[in-house]
Motif scaffolding. Structure first.
Motif, PDB file in Angstrom:
ATOM      1  N   SER A   1       0.809  -1.216   0.000  1.00  0.00           N
ATOM      2  CA  SER A   1       0.000   0.000   0.000  1.00  0.00           C
ATOM      3  C   SER A   1       0.845   1.271   0.000  1.00  0.00           C
ATOM      4  CB  SER A   1      -0.915   0.009   1.234  1.00  0.00           C
ATOM      5  OG  SER A   1      -1.766  -1.117   1.232  1.00  0.00           O
ATOM      6  N   ARG A   2       2.158   1.103  -0.145  1.00  0.00           N
ATOM      7  CA  ARG A   2       3.064   2.259  -0.114  1.00  0.00           C
ATOM      8  C   ARG A   2       3.873   2.415  -1.402  1.00  0.00           C
ATOM      9  NH1 ARG A   2       5.850   2.241   5.837  1.00  0.00           N
ATOM     10  NH2 ARG A   2       3.915   2.304   7.032  1.00  0.00           N
ATOM     11  N   HIS A   3       3.656   1.548  -2.357  1.00  0.00           N
ATOM     12  CA  HIS A   3       4.452   1.564  -3.583  1.00  0.00           C
ATOM     13  C   HIS A   3       3.563   1.599  -4.823  1.00  0.00           C
ATOM     14  CE1 HIS A   3       7.527   0.105  -0.790  1.00  0.00           C
ATOM     15  NE2 HIS A   3       8.404   0.593  -1.663  1.00  0.00           N
ATOM     16  N   VAL A   4       4.147   2.059  -5.899  1.00  0.00           N
ATOM     17  CA  VAL A   4       3.512   2.028  -7.213  1.00  0.00           C
ATOM     18  C   VAL A   4       3.980   0.760  -7.915  1.00  0.00           C
ATOM     19  CG1 VAL A   4       3.440   3.167  -9.472  1.00  0.00           C
ATOM     20  CG2 VAL A   4       3.338   4.535  -7.364  1.00  0.00           C
ATOM     21  N   PHE A   5       3.068   0.121  -8.628  1.00  0.00           N
ATOM     22  CA  PHE A   5       3.352  -1.117  -9.342  1.00  0.00           C
ATOM     23  C   PHE A   5       2.943  -0.981 -10.800  1.00  0.00           C
ATOM     24  CE2 PHE A   5       2.939  -2.328  -4.991  1.00  0.00           C
ATOM     25  CZ  PHE A   5       3.756  -3.432  -4.805  1.00  0.00           C
ATOM     26  N   VAL A   6       3.547  -1.795 -11.639  1.00  0.00           N
ATOM     27  CA  VAL A   6       3.139  -1.963 -13.027  1.00  0.00           C
ATOM     28  C   VAL A   6       2.993  -3.461 -13.243  1.00  0.00           C
ATOM     29  CG1 VAL A   6       3.814  -1.707 -15.443  1.00  0.00           C
ATOM     30  CG2 VAL A   6       4.301   0.124 -13.806  1.00  0.00           C
ATOM     31  N   GLY A   7       1.905  -3.866 -13.876  1.00  0.00           N
ATOM     32  CA  GLY A   7       1.690  -5.268 -14.194  1.00  0.00           C
ATOM     33  C   GLY A   7       1.766  -5.502 -15.691  1.00  0.00           C
ATOM     34  N   VAL A   8       2.525  -6.495 -16.080  1.00  0.00           N
ATOM     35  CA  VAL A   8       2.623  -6.909 -17.481  1.00  0.00           C
ATOM     36  C   VAL A   8       1.920  -8.255 -17.564  1.00  0.00           C
ATOM     37  CG1 VAL A   8       4.178  -7.482 -19.371  1.00  0.00           C
ATOM     38  CG2 VAL A   8       4.798  -5.660 -17.760  1.00  0.00           C
ATOM     39  N   ALA A   9       0.864  -8.305 -18.370  1.00  0.00           N
ATOM     40  CA  ALA A   9      -0.036  -9.453 -18.334  1.00  0.00           C
ATOM     41  C   ALA A   9       0.060 -10.318 -19.585  1.00  0.00           C
ATOM     42  CB  ALA A   9      -1.472  -8.971 -18.151  1.00  0.00           C
ATOM     43  N   GLU A  10      -0.252 -11.591 -19.373  1.00  0.00           N
ATOM     44  CA  GLU A  10      -0.371 -12.573 -20.452  1.00  0.00           C
ATOM     45  C   GLU A  10      -1.816 -13.031 -20.490  1.00  0.00           C
ATOM     46  OE1 GLU A  10       2.761 -15.775 -20.486  1.00  0.00           O
ATOM     47  OE2 GLU A  10       3.047 -14.954 -18.473  1.00  0.00           O
ATOM     48  N   LYS A  11      -2.394 -13.072 -21.672  1.00  0.00           N
ATOM     49  CA  LYS A  11      -3.742 -13.621 -21.849  1.00  0.00           C
ATOM     50  C   LYS A  11      -3.597 -15.073 -22.263  1.00  0.00           C
ATOM     51  CE  LYS A  11      -8.082 -13.923 -22.101  1.00  0.00           C
ATOM     52  NZ  LYS A  11      -8.376 -14.848 -21.022  1.00  0.00           N
ATOM     53  N   LEU A  12      -4.140 -15.948 -21.457  1.00  0.00           N
ATOM     54  CA  LEU A  12      -4.140 -17.383 -21.721  1.00  0.00           C
ATOM     55  C   LEU A  12      -5.587 -17.827 -21.888  1.00  0.00           C
ATOM     56  CD1 LEU A  12      -1.709 -18.247 -18.800  1.00  0.00           C
ATOM     57  CD2 LEU A  12      -1.091 -17.917 -21.195  1.00  0.00           C
ATOM     58  N   PRO A  13      -5.847 -18.917 -22.621  1.00  0.00           N
ATOM     59  CA  PRO A  13      -7.237 -19.390 -22.717  1.00  0.00           C
ATOM     60  C   PRO A  13      -7.826 -19.652 -21.329  1.00  0.00           C
ATOM     61  CG  PRO A  13      -5.878 -20.450 -24.370  1.00  0.00           C
ATOM     62  CD  PRO A  13      -4.941 -19.684 -23.465  1.00  0.00           C
ATOM     63  N   GLY A  14      -8.884 -18.914 -20.982  1.00  0.00           N
ATOM     64  CA  GLY A  14      -9.565 -19.095 -19.704  1.00  0.00           C
ATOM     65  C   GLY A  14      -8.820 -18.544 -18.505  1.00  0.00           C
ATOM     66  N   ALA A  15      -7.752 -17.790 -18.720  1.00  0.00           N
ATOM     67  CA  ALA A  15      -6.937 -17.332 -17.598  1.00  0.00           C
ATOM     68  C   ALA A  15      -6.136 -16.086 -17.977  1.00  0.00           C
ATOM     69  CB  ALA A  15      -5.987 -18.449 -17.163  1.00  0.00           C
ATOM     70  N   ASN A  16      -5.606 -15.438 -16.949  1.00  0.00           N
ATOM     71  CA  ASN A  16      -4.635 -14.364 -17.104  1.00  0.00           C
ATOM     72  C   ASN A  16      -3.458 -14.663 -16.181  1.00  0.00           C
ATOM     73  OD1 ASN A  16      -6.165 -12.779 -18.864  1.00  0.00           O
ATOM     74  ND2 ASN A  16      -7.115 -11.628 -17.203  1.00  0.00           N
ATOM     75  N   ARG A  17      -2.286 -14.260 -16.589  1.00  0.00           N
ATOM     76  CA  ARG A  17      -1.105 -14.322 -15.731  1.00  0.00           C
ATOM     77  C   ARG A  17      -0.491 -12.928 -15.760  1.00  0.00           C
ATOM     78  NH1 ARG A  17       2.197 -18.145 -18.143  1.00  0.00           N
ATOM     79  NH2 ARG A  17       0.930 -19.746 -17.180  1.00  0.00           N
ATOM     80  N   ILE A  18      -0.393 -12.318 -14.572  1.00  0.00           N
ATOM     81  CA  ILE A  18       0.089 -10.944 -14.494  1.00  0.00           C
ATOM     82  C   ILE A  18       1.360 -10.908 -13.655  1.00  0.00           C
ATOM     83  CG2 ILE A  18      -0.498  -8.559 -13.949  1.00  0.00           C
ATOM     84  CD1 ILE A  18      -3.481  -9.485 -14.021  1.00  0.00           C
TER      85      ILE A  18
END
Length: 160
Positions: free
Chosen positions: A137-154
């Motif tokens: 709750s004290r930091h900034v984040f960036v997420g790089v995501a993968e779209k998979l069939p029926g799922a996401n991986r971030i």
């Protein structure tokens, strides 16, 4: 080559969240002329050097807006349970778009696509309890995501 800007951010991998998604529910077309969906977080895992745990099943989901230009505008909210039992609220905002209509059509059919064929990034915010996880709750984040069939991986990176 020029020296990097002195204020250029540095990123460190913090953790990866793999999310299994429910079937989507569509509001199509909405009264605004766009398509809205509701896709729930069915289950998932959190693994990484700074946080481990799970996605609490059905604790929330994503309510993306499919814009007429093909961009998906994400609005996802759900709960994580850290390996020590702490409950953490996650809110993700971001965008996904395909590099070409063929890739976009495959992704709309929930088929696999090569990561280089689309852009999928999120900017999360966390609400964590006081204690060992309050750094979220004290930091900034960036997420790089993968779209998979029926799922996401971030893959989440903390800005240091």
């Amino acid at each position: 080559m020029a020296d990097p800007h002195p204020f250029a951010p540095r990123f460190e991998h913090a953790f990866t969240i793999s999310i299994d998604l429910s079937k989507p529910y569509w509001v199509e077309p909405s009264v605004r002329g766009e398509t809205r969906a509701a896709i729930y977080a069915a289950s998932g895992t959190v693994e990484g050097p700074r946080l481990n745990g799970r996605v609490i099943p059905m604790s929330g989901g994503d309510f993306p807006l499919q814009r007429p230009d093909g961009v998906i505008d994400f609005d996802a909210r759900y709960l994580l349970e850290a390996s020590d039992g702490a409950i953490i609220y996650l809110e993700n905002r971001g965008y996904r778009w395909a590099r070409g209509e063929k890739v976009g059509a495959a992704m709309r059919r929930n088929e696999a696509a090569d990561f280089s064929d689309y852009y999928m990034r999120v900017t999360p915010k966390f609400d964590a309890p006081a204690g060992p996880h309050e750094w979220l709750s004290r930091h900034v984040f960036v997420g790089v995501a993968e779209k998979l069939p029926g799922a996401n991986r971030i893959h989440y990176f903390v800005v240091v």
